[in-house]
Design a protein around this motif. Structure first.
Motif: not given
Lengths: 194, 316
Positions: A114, B80-81, B84-85, B87-88, B112-113
């Protein structure tokens, strides 16, 4: 410059600098315009946006036609490289949209990770007379496989980041954000093919 | 070549001949979004719709701005969950909002990126007096602004991208238009002063703007902000997006306008189409035809608002 989306203005500026007074550079949006240019830059941006939106105007088919019929030189940068490739898959999400297949390479999108993994690095491309430039690798792709007809212009460690096949150059990084040297190399390609 | 800060600040990270977190890389990221639409989303499903519609990025929130208005109370960064989901499940960049001045919330999002952090007035400010010092982050930030001074102050704190504040969650584009016109007018003014070669007047202007002379001079020379500048706040229709693009915005953020409408996918596609082809009247009309005004978010009159999000932050 394909004008659909991305850092179009930056590529126009780099191209104008590279051409000096010996040519002009401008954004194009339609198939009719693609038919009139001597060469095309597909700039960086989001390939999932540029691809489908360009195709609304029949632009990608026009690019394919021009390359196949009269070997129009094309420089594909980042998202542009993705669109030119034979196939592209995302590192996390997997297979993606259809690509043009004008370069016999398989590309991995977001290959370094990223944005936090984006970086600048020195890149040299002796074949284009470029000793060293600053390459901006922004959520950059890399080339996983290149067929034998494809010449590798630059590597970063073990990863292929720039290739050439006939009149087509594809680079994974952004040369337009920090200079105009690669555009100058591309301009030489255009002159040689004219 | 993109404009770089007149004064180099920050903490780039070098390793094996590569350097991360430089202004070139952080600002360059925003340049790749140009001509595109960033859409507010709260779920994986909405993010996938946005990507399918051609969005260049998604912005993850806990609640869409119009729901923040309704809910009242304190609005914080999203789970954050959920981030992240998302982002995936999409390949486009993922942004998230943190509260103004909330250093740790921003740090959490960086860890968390997420690809970019929006230090946003849509959430409840954590520190009305101090924004986050953004130079030291590898992750780029975007900030809102209503005026040139506000934009330059944010850039001077390390923002890699600016957007108008507008008035989020209203479906009313008036404030975004006011803000971009104000910024444009002020840039024309300092441009004229700079063209006159009147350095004394330029330094007075920089004091009034609350920004450094060097940054004001660079902006005057460029005739635009030295970072990418998007429109945001109240955009609801393709015509809204096209008009803001014609005012010189580099791209569009759409918040409640899409997923608070009853025709989200069609509207998302239509706003992208109008943003891409804003120069082409026929395409904008085609885009506007894709939506039904009876499905639009019910707009709010700015004068009757109990909470003006745009007034939050920038006490300096």
């Amino acid at each position: 410059m394909l004008g659909t989306q991305g850092d179009v203005a930056e590529n126009v500026a780099a191209s104008r600098k590279a051409l000096g007074g010996s040519g002009s550079a401008a954004p194009v949006w339609s198939a009719a315009e693609i038919d009139r240019v001597d060469a095309l830059v597909i700039p960086g941006g989001e390939s999932t946006t540029i691809g489908p939106l360009s195709e609304l105007n029949g632009v990608l088919r026009a690019v394919q036609r021009r390359v196949e019929s009269d070997a129009m030189p094309v420089l594909g940068i980042c998202a542009g490289l993705v669109l030119l490739a034979r196939s592209a898959r995302d590192r996390v999400v997997g297979p993606g949209n259809e690509t043009l297949g004008l370069l016999d390479v398989d590309v991995e999108r977001n290959s370094f990770g990223r944005q936090s993994r984006s970086f600048e690095a020195a890149v040299s491309m002796p074949e284009l007379g470029i000793r060293e430039i600053v390459g901006a690798f922004i959520r950059a792709p890399t080339i996983l496989r290149a067929d034998s007809g494809v010449s590798i212009l630059a590597k970063l460690g073990s990863k292929i980041v720039a290739v050439r096949q006939g009149p087509i150059i594809g680079v994974a990084f952004h040369p337009e954000l920090a200079g105009a040297e690669l555009h100058a190399g591309f301009a030489s390609t255009i002159r040689a093919s004219a | 070549m993109i404009p770089l800060p007149p004064v180099r600040r920050g903490k780039p990270v070098s390793q094996d001949g590569t350097t991360r977190g430089t202004p070139l890389i952080k600002r360059g990221f925003a340049h790749m979004l140009k001509g595109g639409v960033v859409m507010d989303v709260t779920t994986v499903e909405q993010a996938q719709i946005a990507e399918k519609a051609g969005a260049v990025s998604v912005m993850v929130l806990d609640k869409l701005p119009s729901d923040v208005r309704k809910a009242g109370g304190v609005a914080r960064t999203a789970s954050i969950k959920v981030i992240s989901e998302i982002m995936e499940s999409v390949t486009i960049p993922v942004m998230a909002k943190c509260r103004i001045g909330h250093v740790s919330e921003a740090q959490v999002l960086a860890s968390a990126d997420v690809d970019m952090i929006d230090e946003s007035e849509v959430l409840t400010p954590a520190d009305e007096k101090h924004h986050i010092w953004k130079w030291d982050h590898v992750t780029p930030f975007v900030n809102g602004a209503r005026s040139l001074g506000e934009a330059l102050r944010r850039i001077e704190e390390g923002a890699s991208m600016i957007r108008t504040k507008g008035e989020p969650g209203t479906g009313n584009v008036a404030e975004a238009i006011t803000h971009i016109k104000a910024v444009n007018a002020e840039i024309r003014q300092i441009g004229a002063v700079h063209a006159d070669g009147d350095r004394q007047a330029l330094i007075r202007a920089s004091r009034e703007l609350g920004a450094s002379y060097e940054l004001v001079e660079q902006t005057a020379e460029l005739g635009r902000l030295p970072v990418v500048n998007f429109a945001a706040g109240g955009i609801a229709t393709p015509a809204d997006a096209a008009y803001l693009m014609s005012l010189g915005c580099d791209g569009i953020f759409v918040g409640s306008g899409i997923f608070k409408a009853e025709d989200a996918l069609e509207r998302a596609k239509a706003v992208v189409l109008a943003t891409t082809y804003w120069r082409d009247e026929a395409r904008v009309m085609e885009a506007q035809k894709m939506i039904d005004e009876r499905s639009s978010i019910v707009g709010l009159d700015i004068a009757s608002l109990e909470m003006r999000m745009q007034d939050r932050g920038d006490a300096s």
